[in-house]
Design a protein around this motif. Sequence first.
Motif, PDB file in Angstrom:
ATOM      1  N   ALA A 113       0.830  -1.204   0.000  1.00 30.66           N
ATOM      2  CA  ALA A 113       0.000   0.000   0.000  1.00 30.66           C
ATOM      3  C   ALA A 113       0.867   1.257   0.000  1.00 30.66           C
ATOM      4  O   ALA A 113       0.510   2.263  -0.607  1.00 30.66           O
ATOM      5  N   VAL A 114       2.023   1.208   0.671  1.00 24.75           N
ATOM      6  CA  VAL A 114       2.971   2.327   0.627  1.00 24.75           C
ATOM      7  C   VAL A 114       3.396   2.560  -0.819  1.00 24.75           C
ATOM      8  O   VAL A 114       3.321   3.673  -1.343  1.00 24.75           O
ATOM      9  N   ASP A 115       3.846   1.489  -1.464  1.00 23.73           N
ATOM     10  CA  ASP A 115       4.299   1.602  -2.851  1.00 23.73           C
ATOM     11  C   ASP A 115       3.184   2.077  -3.776  1.00 23.73           C
ATOM     12  O   ASP A 115       3.408   2.924  -4.644  1.00 23.73           O
ATOM     13  N   ALA A 116       1.981   1.546  -3.594  1.00 25.20           N
ATOM     14  CA  ALA A 116       0.853   1.922  -4.446  1.00 25.20           C
ATOM     15  C   ALA A 116       0.485   3.396  -4.274  1.00 25.20           C
ATOM     16  O   ALA A 116       0.181   4.081  -5.254  1.00 25.20           O
ATOM     17  N   THR A 117       0.525   3.886  -3.042  1.00 21.95           N
ATOM     18  CA  THR A 117       0.188   5.291  -2.799  1.00 21.95           C
ATOM     19  C   THR A 117       1.193   6.219  -3.454  1.00 21.95           C
ATOM     20  O   THR A 117       0.822   7.206  -4.108  1.00 21.95           O
ATOM     21  N   VAL A 118       2.473   5.916  -3.314  1.00 24.85           N
ATOM     22  CA  VAL A 118       3.504   6.762  -3.932  1.00 24.85           C
ATOM     23  C   VAL A 118       3.406   6.678  -5.452  1.00 24.85           C
ATOM     24  O   VAL A 118       3.510   7.702  -6.142  1.00 24.85           O
ATOM     25  N   ALA A 119       3.164   5.490  -5.991  1.00 20.92           N
ATOM     26  CA  ALA A 119       2.999   5.349  -7.444  1.00 20.92           C
ATOM     27  C   ALA A 119       1.810   6.167  -7.939  1.00 20.92           C
ATOM     28  O   ALA A 119       1.894   6.833  -8.986  1.00 20.92           O
ATOM     29  N   ALA A 120       0.709   6.156  -7.194  1.00 23.59           N
ATOM     30  CA  ALA A 120      -0.469   6.935  -7.575  1.00 23.59           C
ATOM     31  C   ALA A 120      -0.171   8.430  -7.516  1.00 23.59           C
ATOM     32  O   ALA A 120      -0.609   9.194  -8.382  1.00 23.59           O
ATOM     33  N   ALA A 121       0.575   8.857  -6.506  1.00 24.33           N
ATOM     34  CA  ALA A 121       0.940  10.275  -6.386  1.00 24.33           C
ATOM     35  C   ALA A 121       1.787  10.714  -7.581  1.00 24.33           C
ATOM     36  O   ALA A 121       1.563  11.788  -8.145  1.00 24.33           O
ATOM     37  N   VAL A 122       2.744   9.901  -7.962  1.00 21.94           N
ATOM     38  CA  VAL A 122       3.605  10.222  -9.107  1.00 21.94           C
ATOM     39  C   VAL A 122       2.772  10.245 -10.393  1.00 21.94           C
ATOM     40  O   VAL A 122       2.896  11.153 -11.218  1.00 21.94           O
ATOM     41  N   ALA A 123       1.884   9.269 -10.556  1.00 25.49           N
ATOM     42  CA  ALA A 123       1.024   9.216 -11.745  1.00 25.49           C
ATOM     43  C   ALA A 123       0.103  10.427 -11.840  1.00 25.49           C
ATOM     44  O   ALA A 123      -0.250  10.866 -12.942  1.00 25.49           O
ATOM     45  N   ALA A 124      -0.268  10.990 -10.693  1.00 28.11           N
ATOM     46  CA  ALA A 124      -1.170  12.144 -10.661  1.00 28.11           C
ATOM     47  C   ALA A 124      -0.437  13.476 -10.777  1.00 28.11           C
ATOM     48  O   ALA A 124      -1.054  14.531 -10.708  1.00 28.11           O
ATOM     49  N   GLY A 125       0.892  13.425 -10.949  1.00 31.13           N
ATOM     50  CA  GLY A 125       1.641  14.670 -11.137  1.00 31.13           C
ATOM     51  C   GLY A 125       2.565  15.043 -10.011  1.00 31.13           C
ATOM     52  O   GLY A 125       3.273  16.039 -10.101  1.00 31.13           O
ATOM     53  N   GLY A 126       2.576  14.275  -8.930  1.00 31.52           N
ATOM     54  CA  GLY A 126       3.512  14.522  -7.837  1.00 31.52           C
ATOM     55  C   GLY A 126       4.887  13.976  -8.200  1.00 31.52           C
ATOM     56  O   GLY A 126       5.101  13.483  -9.312  1.00 31.52           O
ATOM     57  N   ALA A 127       5.798  14.050  -7.261  1.00 39.04           N
ATOM     58  CA  ALA A 127       7.154  13.552  -7.497  1.00 39.04           C
ATOM     59  C   ALA A 127       7.624  12.748  -6.292  1.00 39.04           C
ATOM     60  O   ALA A 127       7.421  13.162  -5.147  1.00 39.04           O
ATOM     61  N   GLU A 128       8.252  11.613  -6.568  1.00 36.92           N
ATOM     62  CA  GLU A 128       8.823  10.838  -5.467  1.00 36.92           C
ATOM     63  C   GLU A 128       9.930  11.670  -4.831  1.00 36.92           C
ATOM     64  O   GLU A 128      10.652  12.396  -5.516  1.00 36.92           O
ATOM     65  N   HIS A 129      10.046  11.564  -3.525  1.00 36.84           N
ATOM     66  CA  HIS A 129      11.016  12.372  -2.794  1.00 36.84           C
ATOM     67  C   HIS A 129      11.890  11.455  -1.945  1.00 36.84           C
ATOM     68  O   HIS A 129      11.409  10.856  -0.981  1.00 36.84           O
ATOM     69  N   GLY A 130      13.155  11.341  -2.319  1.00 36.34           N
ATOM     70  CA  GLY A 130      14.089  10.530  -1.555  1.00 36.34           C
ATOM     71  C   GLY A 130      13.912   9.051  -1.824  1.00 36.34           C
ATOM     72  O   GLY A 130      13.037   8.623  -2.578  1.00 36.34           O
ATOM     73  N   ALA A 131      14.758   8.278  -1.188  1.00 35.47           N
ATOM     74  CA  ALA A 131      14.752   6.823  -1.350  1.00 35.47           C
ATOM     75  C   ALA A 131      13.848   6.176  -0.315  1.00 35.47           C
ATOM     76  O   ALA A 131      13.591   6.742   0.750  1.00 35.47           O
ATOM     77  N   ALA A 132      13.387   4.980  -0.626  1.00 33.49           N
ATOM     78  CA  ALA A 132      12.613   4.203   0.342  1.00 33.49           C
ATOM     79  C   ALA A 132      13.478   3.941   1.568  1.00 33.49           C
ATOM     80  O   ALA A 132      14.700   3.812   1.472  1.00 33.49           O
ATOM     81  N   GLN A 133      12.833   3.891   2.711  1.00 36.64           N
ATOM     82  CA  GLN A 133      13.525   3.559   3.958  1.00 36.64           C
ATOM     83  C   GLN A 133      12.919   2.273   4.495  1.00 36.64           C
ATOM     84  O   GLN A 133      11.710   2.197   4.725  1.00 36.64           O
ATOM     85  N   ASP A 134      13.765   1.260   4.671  1.00 31.90           N
ATOM     86  CA  ASP A 134      13.300  -0.033   5.156  1.00 31.90           C
ATOM     87  C   ASP A 134      14.062  -0.377   6.419  1.00 31.90           C
ATOM     88  O   ASP A 134      15.260  -0.647   6.389  1.00 31.90           O
ATOM     89  N   HIS A 135      13.359  -0.327   7.550  1.00 29.10           N
ATOM     90  CA  HIS A 135      13.961  -0.644   8.846  1.00 29.10           C
ATOM     91  C   HIS A 135      13.506  -2.021   9.333  1.00 29.10           C
ATOM     92  O   HIS A 135      13.643  -2.334  10.511  1.00 29.10           O
ATOM     93  N   GLY A 136      12.956  -2.818   8.428  1.00 28.15           N
ATOM     94  CA  GLY A 136      12.455  -4.130   8.810  1.00 28.15           C
ATOM     95  C   GLY A 136      11.070  -4.045   9.416  1.00 28.15           C
ATOM     96  O   GLY A 136      10.098  -4.469   8.811  1.00 28.15           O
ATOM     97  N   PHE A 137      10.956  -3.463  10.601  1.00 27.86           N
ATOM     98  CA  PHE A 137       9.664  -3.321  11.259  1.00 27.86           C
ATOM     99  C   PHE A 137       8.852  -2.158  10.695  1.00 27.86           C
ATOM    100  O   PHE A 137       7.652  -2.043  10.929  1.00 27.86           O
ATOM    101  N   MET A 138       9.533  -1.266   9.928  1.00 25.00           N
ATOM    102  CA  MET A 138       8.870  -0.092   9.362  1.00 25.00           C
ATOM    103  C   MET A 138       9.417   0.153   7.961  1.00 25.00           C
ATOM    104  O   MET A 138      10.621   0.019   7.722  1.00 25.00           O
ATOM    105  N   TYR A 139       8.522   0.521   7.053  1.00 26.70           N
ATOM    106  CA  TYR A 139       8.880   0.783   5.662  1.00 26.70           C
ATOM    107  C   TYR A 139       8.209   2.079   5.252  1.00 26.70           C
ATOM    108  O   TYR A 139       7.026   2.293   5.554  1.00 26.70           O
ATOM    109  N   SER A 140       8.946   2.957   4.583  1.00 24.03           N
ATOM    110  CA  SER A 140       8.339   4.218   4.159  1.00 24.03           C
ATOM    111  C   SER A 140       8.938   4.712   2.850  1.00 24.03           C
ATOM    112  O   SER A 140      10.072   4.378   2.485  1.00 24.03           O
ATOM    113  N   ARG A 141       8.145   5.496   2.174  1.00 19.51           N
ATOM    114  CA  ARG A 141       8.563   6.234   0.985  1.00 19.51           C
ATOM    115  C   ARG A 141       7.890   7.595   1.072  1.00 19.51           C
ATOM    116  O   ARG A 141       6.948   7.784   1.844  1.00 19.51           O
TER     117      ARG A 141
END
Length: 145
Positions: A86-114
């Motif tokens: 769902a994290v990946d899908a939300t960021v992909a939808a934001a980019v598709a709608a004209g937004g821009a990805e900001h920074g690299a994904a952060q994966d701490h094992g117990f937490m994942y963010s973009r």
Amino acid sequence: MNRMIFINLPVRDIEATTAFYTSLGFAFNPAFASPQSACMALNDSAFVMWLSYEHFADFTDGAAILDPRENTTAALYALSADSREAVDATVAAAVAAGGAEHGAAQDHGFMYSRAFRDLEGHGWQVMWMDPQAAADGPPDMAETA
């Protein structure tokens, strides 16, 4: 007491902002809409008020308003997601709608963010946290970096 929160953010184009966030699956409350504002519901107690710069200035008592397009950051807004996918899908939808990805994904094992920047340059982090880590408290971040 069940407190509500309203995050007020300035935007140049209310209609474009509404369309952008609608494409990400957010709902808007038409009772709080005007040509100068839109009210986006995060849940029953949390809302984002998108205000035209002119209307936003009504609340700042003359203080300068930062322009996130000028590579300034006053805050980072984080939204939870139900899964890593769902994290990946939300960021992909934001980019598709004209937004821009900001920074690299952060994966701490117990937490994942973009993160993404919206049409106005506001920074939004989308994060998933393992439900057990949320219940127990996260491990030492130094151990997961």
